[in-house]
Design a protein around this motif. Sequence first.
Motif, mmCIF file in Angstrom:
data_model
loop_
_atom_site.group_PDB
_atom_site.id
_atom_site.type_symbol
_atom_site.label_atom_id
_atom_site.label_comp_id
_atom_site.label_asym_id
_atom_site.label_seq_id
_atom_site.Cartn_x
_atom_site.Cartn_y
_atom_site.Cartn_z
ATOM 1 N N HIS A 1 -52.798 3.663 14.602
ATOM 2 C CA HIS A 1 -53.706 4.209 13.584
ATOM 3 C C HIS A 1 -53.773 5.729 13.676
ATOM 4 C CE1 HIS A 1 -55.077 0.187 12.492
ATOM 5 N NE2 HIS A 1 -55.076 -0.083 13.791
ATOM 6 N N ASP B 1 -60.680 8.172 15.140
ATOM 7 C CA ASP B 1 -60.304 9.530 15.526
ATOM 8 C C ASP B 1 -60.285 9.750 17.028
ATOM 9 O OD1 ASP B 1 -60.360 10.747 12.740
ATOM 10 O OD2 ASP B 1 -62.390 9.925 12.882
ATOM 11 N N ILE C 1 -61.689 0.139 12.272
ATOM 12 C CA ILE C 1 -60.990 0.323 10.998
ATOM 13 C C ILE C 1 -61.717 -0.421 9.879
ATOM 14 C CG2 ILE C 1 -58.828 -0.043 9.771
ATOM 15 C CD1 ILE C 1 -58.747 2.140 11.985
ATOM 16 N N ASP C 2 -62.158 -1.650 10.140
ATOM 17 C CA ASP C 2 -62.845 -2.436 9.114
ATOM 18 C C ASP C 2 -64.183 -1.813 8.735
ATOM 19 O OD1 ASP C 2 -60.735 -4.173 9.195
ATOM 20 O OD2 ASP C 2 -61.768 -5.706 10.385
ATOM 21 N N ARG C 3 -64.906 -1.306 9.727
ATOM 22 C CA ARG C 3 -66.255 -0.785 9.473
ATOM 23 C C ARG C 3 -66.221 0.640 8.915
ATOM 24 N NH1 ARG C 3 -71.422 -1.924 11.651
ATOM 25 N NH2 ARG C 3 -72.902 -0.459 10.748
ATOM 26 N N PHE C 4 -65.351 1.483 9.464
ATOM 27 C CA PHE C 4 -65.392 2.905 9.126
ATOM 28 C C PHE C 4 -64.125 3.427 8.460
ATOM 29 C CE2 PHE C 4 -68.207 2.611 12.976
ATOM 30 C CZ PHE C 4 -69.399 2.795 12.296
ATOM 31 N N GLY C 5 -63.053 2.629 8.477
ATOM 32 C CA GLY C 5 -61.839 3.034 7.797
ATOM 33 C C GLY C 5 -60.967 4.012 8.544
ATOM 34 N N ARG C 6 -61.314 4.298 9.798
ATOM 35 C CA ARG C 6 -60.535 5.269 10.563
ATOM 36 C C ARG C 6 -60.883 5.175 12.039
ATOM 37 N NH1 ARG C 6 -61.933 10.808 8.153
ATOM 38 N NH2 ARG C 6 -60.814 11.602 9.987
ATOM 39 N N ALA D 1 -52.500 8.541 10.885
ATOM 40 C CA ALA D 1 -53.415 9.566 10.391
ATOM 41 C C ALA D 1 -52.964 10.977 10.743
ATOM 42 C CB ALA D 1 -54.819 9.326 10.956
ATOM 43 N N THR E 1 -62.359 -3.513 14.482
ATOM 44 C CA THR E 1 -63.748 -3.296 14.058
ATOM 45 C C THR E 1 -63.942 -1.873 13.564
ATOM 46 O OG1 THR E 1 -64.572 -4.976 15.599
ATOM 47 C CG2 THR E 1 -66.153 -3.339 14.800
#
Length: 257
Positions: free
Chosen positions: A134, A91, A84-89, A138, A82
């Motif tokens: 992830h 942290d 990654i799909d929503r915010f792309g990252r 990054a 969720t």
Amino acid sequence: MPARVPDRRFEGRVAVVTGAAGGIGSGIVRRLAAEGARIVATDRADGLDETVAKEVGDGAGDWVTVAADLSSSEGAEQVVATAIDRFGRLDVLVNNAGGGIIKPFLDHTPETMRETVDRNLWTTVHCCRAALPHMVAAGYGRIVNVGADSVRNGLYEHAMYNAAKGGVHGLTTGLAREFAQAGITVNTVAPTGTDTPTVLSRPPDAVERYRKTAALIPIGRFATVEEVASAVAYLAAEEAGFVTGQVVSVNGGTAML
């Protein structure tokens, strides 16, 4: 006077907070959102959407909730997907999900022992395994686990809970060393008794346990949720990049180094 919240040091960052529906978890959501984080909040308890909406407030960063059982790898993977799909990252991962079945050791059943480990240790293990690929890709990540000061002081009726949280403390140091050169830090915040809504309600079956806990604290009171959230926020921030593998006690002096 309330503590001053630092500037928006999480601007552009995405934070997953587990166990976010109340108590320490909702305080962590409030603090990270106030500092600019976009929040992925997860819990299996009712009222998650309402709690996060209240804590984030108007004008704060974007947020999303995920109802999931994190004691399974599937639940943890759903939460990270969720983010990654929503915010792309992703942290920041704050592993706050937990809650012990606190009772004398010989009163536990195989089921209550298993649930205590599932809630506290396996939730953390599964979320770390889902998030770390992830973060490695990054070259950046902050993992903050919420442990327990009772692991160090052998708190009354906490043996099984300490076994689970002790596993979290051990996982922290192992992951910190393994991922130190990948730009990822892993730390634990270990609170003593904390004035969550449940604690403040003083349920009759826990009054004696609270009294014995308070008697161990030199400062003479329980921690506030805000004090615990402040320690989490520091370790989750970019500025804490040289702090890893630590168990940071928020304990009013209960145990001292």
